[in-house]
Design a protein around this motif. Structure first.
Motif, mmCIF file in Angstrom:
data_model
loop_
_atom_site.group_PDB
_atom_site.id
_atom_site.type_symbol
_atom_site.label_atom_id
_atom_site.label_comp_id
_atom_site.label_asym_id
_atom_site.label_seq_id
_atom_site.Cartn_x
_atom_site.Cartn_y
_atom_site.Cartn_z
ATOM 1 N N GLU A 1 0.826 -1.204 0.000
ATOM 2 C CA GLU A 1 0.000 0.000 0.000
ATOM 3 C C GLU A 1 0.867 1.263 0.000
ATOM 4 O O GLU A 1 0.597 2.219 -0.754
ATOM 5 C CB GLU A 1 -0.943 0.017 1.193
ATOM 6 C CG GLU A 1 -1.865 1.211 1.211
ATOM 7 C CD GLU A 1 -2.890 1.183 2.332
ATOM 8 O OE1 GLU A 1 -3.894 1.901 2.202
ATOM 9 O OE2 GLU A 1 -2.697 0.443 3.322
ATOM 10 N N ALA A 2 1.906 1.283 0.806
ATOM 11 C CA ALA A 2 2.807 2.442 0.839
ATOM 12 C C ALA A 2 3.473 2.641 -0.522
ATOM 13 O O ALA A 2 3.558 3.765 -1.028
ATOM 14 C CB ALA A 2 3.860 2.263 1.937
ATOM 15 N N TRP A 3 3.931 1.539 -1.125
ATOM 16 C CA TRP A 3 4.555 1.632 -2.447
ATOM 17 C C TRP A 3 3.549 2.146 -3.472
ATOM 18 O O TRP A 3 3.858 3.043 -4.269
ATOM 19 C CB TRP A 3 5.091 0.254 -2.867
ATOM 20 C CG TRP A 3 5.767 0.292 -4.201
ATOM 21 C CD1 TRP A 3 7.088 0.537 -4.436
ATOM 22 C CD2 TRP A 3 5.160 0.115 -5.482
ATOM 23 N NE1 TRP A 3 7.334 0.512 -5.795
ATOM 24 C CE2 TRP A 3 6.172 0.246 -6.449
ATOM 25 C CE3 TRP A 3 3.858 -0.163 -5.906
ATOM 26 C CZ2 TRP A 3 5.920 0.134 -7.819
ATOM 27 C CZ3 TRP A 3 3.606 -0.277 -7.269
ATOM 28 C CH2 TRP A 3 4.638 -0.135 -8.210
ATOM 29 N N ALA A 4 2.338 1.591 -3.461
ATOM 30 C CA ALA A 4 1.311 1.992 -4.420
ATOM 31 C C ALA A 4 0.979 3.479 -4.282
ATOM 32 O O ALA A 4 0.851 4.189 -5.288
ATOM 33 C CB ALA A 4 0.053 1.137 -4.242
ATOM 34 N N LYS A 5 0.851 3.943 -3.053
ATOM 35 C CA LYS A 5 0.548 5.362 -2.837
ATOM 36 C C LYS A 5 1.677 6.241 -3.364
ATOM 37 O O LYS A 5 1.426 7.278 -3.980
ATOM 38 C CB LYS A 5 0.289 5.633 -1.361
ATOM 39 C CG LYS A 5 -1.081 5.161 -0.923
ATOM 40 C CD LYS A 5 -1.366 5.509 0.515
ATOM 41 C CE LYS A 5 -2.779 5.036 0.863
ATOM 42 N NZ LYS A 5 -3.128 5.312 2.248
#
Length: 162
Positions: free
Chosen positions: A41-45
Protein backbone atom coordinates in the motif's frame (compact mmCIF):
# COMPACT_ATOMS: atom_id res chain seq x y z
CA UNK A 1 10.12 -40.40 8.14
CA UNK A 2 8.57 -42.68 10.74
CA UNK A 3 5.90 -45.17 9.73
CA UNK A 4 2.29 -44.02 9.86
CA UNK A 5 1.68 -45.71 13.22
CA UNK A 6 4.83 -44.17 14.72
CA UNK A 7 3.92 -40.76 13.36
CA UNK A 8 0.34 -41.06 14.61
CA UNK A 9 1.60 -42.03 18.05
CA UNK A 10 4.02 -39.11 18.09
CA UNK A 11 1.22 -36.70 17.12
CA UNK A 12 -1.14 -38.04 19.80
CA UNK A 13 1.57 -37.73 22.45
CA UNK A 14 2.26 -34.12 21.45
CA UNK A 15 -1.18 -32.87 20.45
CA UNK A 16 -1.22 -29.99 22.97
CA UNK A 17 2.04 -28.62 21.56
CA UNK A 18 0.81 -29.13 18.00
CA UNK A 19 -2.43 -27.33 18.79
CA UNK A 20 -0.50 -24.38 20.23
CA UNK A 21 1.75 -24.44 17.16
CA UNK A 22 -1.23 -24.32 14.81
CA UNK A 23 -2.63 -21.30 16.64
CA UNK A 24 0.74 -19.54 16.50
CA UNK A 25 1.07 -20.27 12.78
CA UNK A 26 -2.26 -18.52 12.24
CA UNK A 27 -1.01 -15.47 14.14
CA UNK A 28 2.24 -15.43 12.15
CA UNK A 29 0.31 -15.66 8.87
CA UNK A 30 -1.75 -12.63 9.86
CA UNK A 31 1.35 -10.65 10.84
CA UNK A 32 3.12 -11.43 7.58
CA UNK A 33 0.09 -10.73 5.37
CA UNK A 34 -0.54 -7.43 7.19
CA UNK A 35 3.10 -6.43 6.75
CA UNK A 36 2.96 -7.26 3.03
CA UNK A 37 -0.29 -5.30 2.64
CA UNK A 38 1.16 -2.29 4.47
CA UNK A 39 4.34 -2.26 2.37
CA UNK A 40 2.49 -2.73 -0.92
CA UNK A 41 0.00 0.00 0.00
CA UNK A 42 2.81 2.44 0.84
CA UNK A 43 4.56 1.63 -2.45
CA UNK A 44 1.31 1.99 -4.42
CA UNK A 45 0.55 5.36 -2.84
CA UNK A 46 4.06 6.59 -3.67
CA UNK A 47 3.45 5.56 -7.29
CA UNK A 48 -0.05 7.06 -7.41
CA UNK A 49 -1.63 3.63 -7.86
CA UNK A 50 -5.03 2.48 -6.60
CA UNK A 51 -5.98 -0.80 -4.96
CA UNK A 52 -7.21 -2.92 -2.08
CA UNK A 53 -4.81 -3.61 0.77
CA UNK A 54 -6.57 -5.56 3.51
CA UNK A 55 -6.76 -8.88 5.34
CA UNK A 56 -8.66 -10.48 2.44
CA UNK A 57 -6.73 -9.32 -0.60
CA UNK A 58 -4.02 -7.16 -2.01
CA UNK A 59 -4.80 -5.77 -5.46
CA UNK A 60 -3.19 -2.78 -7.15
CA UNK A 61 -3.12 -0.98 -10.49
CA UNK A 62 -1.93 2.26 -12.01
CA UNK A 63 -4.59 4.93 -11.71
CA UNK A 64 -4.61 5.19 -15.53
CA UNK A 65 -6.08 1.66 -15.64
CA UNK A 66 -9.11 2.76 -13.64
CA UNK A 67 -12.39 2.66 -15.56
CA UNK A 68 -14.83 5.57 -15.81
CA UNK A 69 -16.98 4.11 -13.01
CA UNK A 70 -14.07 4.66 -10.61
CA UNK A 71 -14.50 1.15 -9.20
CA UNK A 72 -13.21 -1.21 -11.89
CA UNK A 73 -9.81 -1.41 -13.53
CA UNK A 74 -8.80 -2.75 -16.93
CA UNK A 75 -5.95 -4.69 -15.38
CA UNK A 76 -4.40 -5.25 -11.97
CA UNK A 77 -1.76 -7.05 -9.99
CA UNK A 78 -2.68 -9.26 -7.04
CA UNK A 79 -1.07 -11.72 -4.63
CA UNK A 80 -2.14 -15.36 -4.50
CA UNK A 81 -0.82 -18.91 -4.39
CA UNK A 82 1.22 -20.49 -7.14
CA UNK A 83 -0.23 -21.82 -10.41
CA UNK A 84 -0.11 -25.52 -9.53
CA UNK A 85 -1.55 -24.99 -6.04
CA UNK A 86 -5.26 -25.79 -5.79
CA UNK A 87 -5.43 -25.00 -2.05
CA UNK A 88 -7.11 -28.38 -1.62
CA UNK A 89 -4.55 -30.02 0.63
CA UNK A 90 -3.64 -32.41 -2.18
CA UNK A 91 -0.30 -34.24 -1.93
CA UNK A 92 2.55 -31.87 -2.72
CA UNK A 93 0.57 -28.80 -1.68
CA UNK A 94 1.07 -26.94 1.59
CA UNK A 95 -1.45 -26.94 4.40
CA UNK A 96 -0.56 -23.48 5.72
CA UNK A 97 -0.51 -20.13 3.95
CA UNK A 98 2.66 -19.54 5.94
CA UNK A 99 4.28 -22.27 3.83
CA UNK A 100 3.25 -20.38 0.70
CA UNK A 101 4.51 -17.07 2.07
CA UNK A 102 7.88 -18.73 2.71
CA UNK A 103 8.03 -20.87 -0.46
CA UNK A 104 8.01 -24.10 1.55
CA UNK A 105 6.20 -27.47 1.43
CA UNK A 106 5.39 -27.09 -2.28
CA UNK A 107 3.90 -23.62 -1.88
CA UNK A 108 4.64 -20.24 -3.41
CA UNK A 109 3.40 -16.71 -2.98
CA UNK A 110 3.01 -15.13 -6.40
CA UNK A 111 2.25 -11.71 -7.79
CA UNK A 112 -0.24 -12.19 -10.63
CA UNK A 113 -1.33 -9.96 -13.49
CA UNK A 114 -5.02 -9.97 -14.39
CA UNK A 115 -6.58 -8.03 -17.26
CA UNK A 116 -10.19 -7.57 -18.30
CA UNK A 117 -9.77 -5.82 -21.64
CA UNK A 118 -8.95 -8.64 -24.06
CA UNK A 119 -11.19 -11.66 -24.38
CA UNK A 120 -9.41 -15.04 -23.94
CA UNK A 121 -9.39 -15.80 -27.68
CA UNK A 122 -7.51 -12.55 -28.33
CA UNK A 123 -5.39 -12.61 -25.15
CA UNK A 124 -3.99 -16.15 -25.25
CA UNK A 125 -2.14 -15.89 -28.60
CA UNK A 126 -0.57 -12.58 -27.54
CA UNK A 127 0.40 -13.98 -24.12
CA UNK A 128 1.90 -17.11 -25.68
CA UNK A 129 3.86 -15.00 -28.16
CA UNK A 130 5.65 -13.07 -25.40
CA UNK A 131 5.88 -15.83 -22.76
CA UNK A 132 9.45 -16.93 -23.58
CA UNK A 133 10.73 -13.36 -23.55
CA UNK A 134 8.93 -12.64 -20.25
CA UNK A 135 10.40 -15.79 -18.68
CA UNK A 136 13.90 -14.38 -19.25
CA UNK A 137 12.99 -11.71 -16.69
CA UNK A 138 11.43 -14.13 -14.19
CA UNK A 139 7.83 -13.56 -15.28
CA UNK A 140 6.08 -16.84 -16.04
CA UNK A 141 2.82 -17.81 -17.67
CA UNK A 142 0.33 -20.28 -16.24
CA UNK A 143 -1.50 -22.86 -18.36
CA UNK A 144 -4.43 -20.40 -18.48
CA UNK A 145 -2.08 -17.75 -20.00
CA UNK A 146 -1.94 -15.59 -16.89
CA UNK A 147 1.39 -14.03 -15.96
CA UNK A 148 2.96 -14.26 -12.51
CA UNK A 149 6.16 -13.77 -10.56
CA UNK A 150 7.11 -16.01 -7.67
CA UNK A 151 7.77 -13.77 -4.70
CA UNK A 152 7.88 -15.98 -1.63
CA UNK A 153 9.77 -14.52 1.29
CA UNK A 154 13.13 -15.81 2.48
CA UNK A 155 12.38 -17.91 5.60
CA UNK A 156 15.70 -17.01 7.24
CA UNK A 157 15.12 -13.28 6.79
CA UNK A 158 11.56 -13.57 8.12
CA UNK A 159 12.79 -15.54 11.13
CA UNK A 160 15.46 -12.91 11.80
CA UNK A 161 12.79 -10.22 11.50
CA UNK A 162 10.81 -11.85 14.29
Amino acid sequence: MPSTNELDSLIVRNIADLDATAKQISLIETRIWTAIADEVEAWAKDQGWVGEFNEEEIRLAPVSWQQADGENVSGQFYFDKGPEDTNSGAPGEPHWWLSRYLGQAGGDLCLWFDQSVAKPKAWKPVARAVADEMAKGGVYMSDACNFFIRCSLDPLLVAEGF
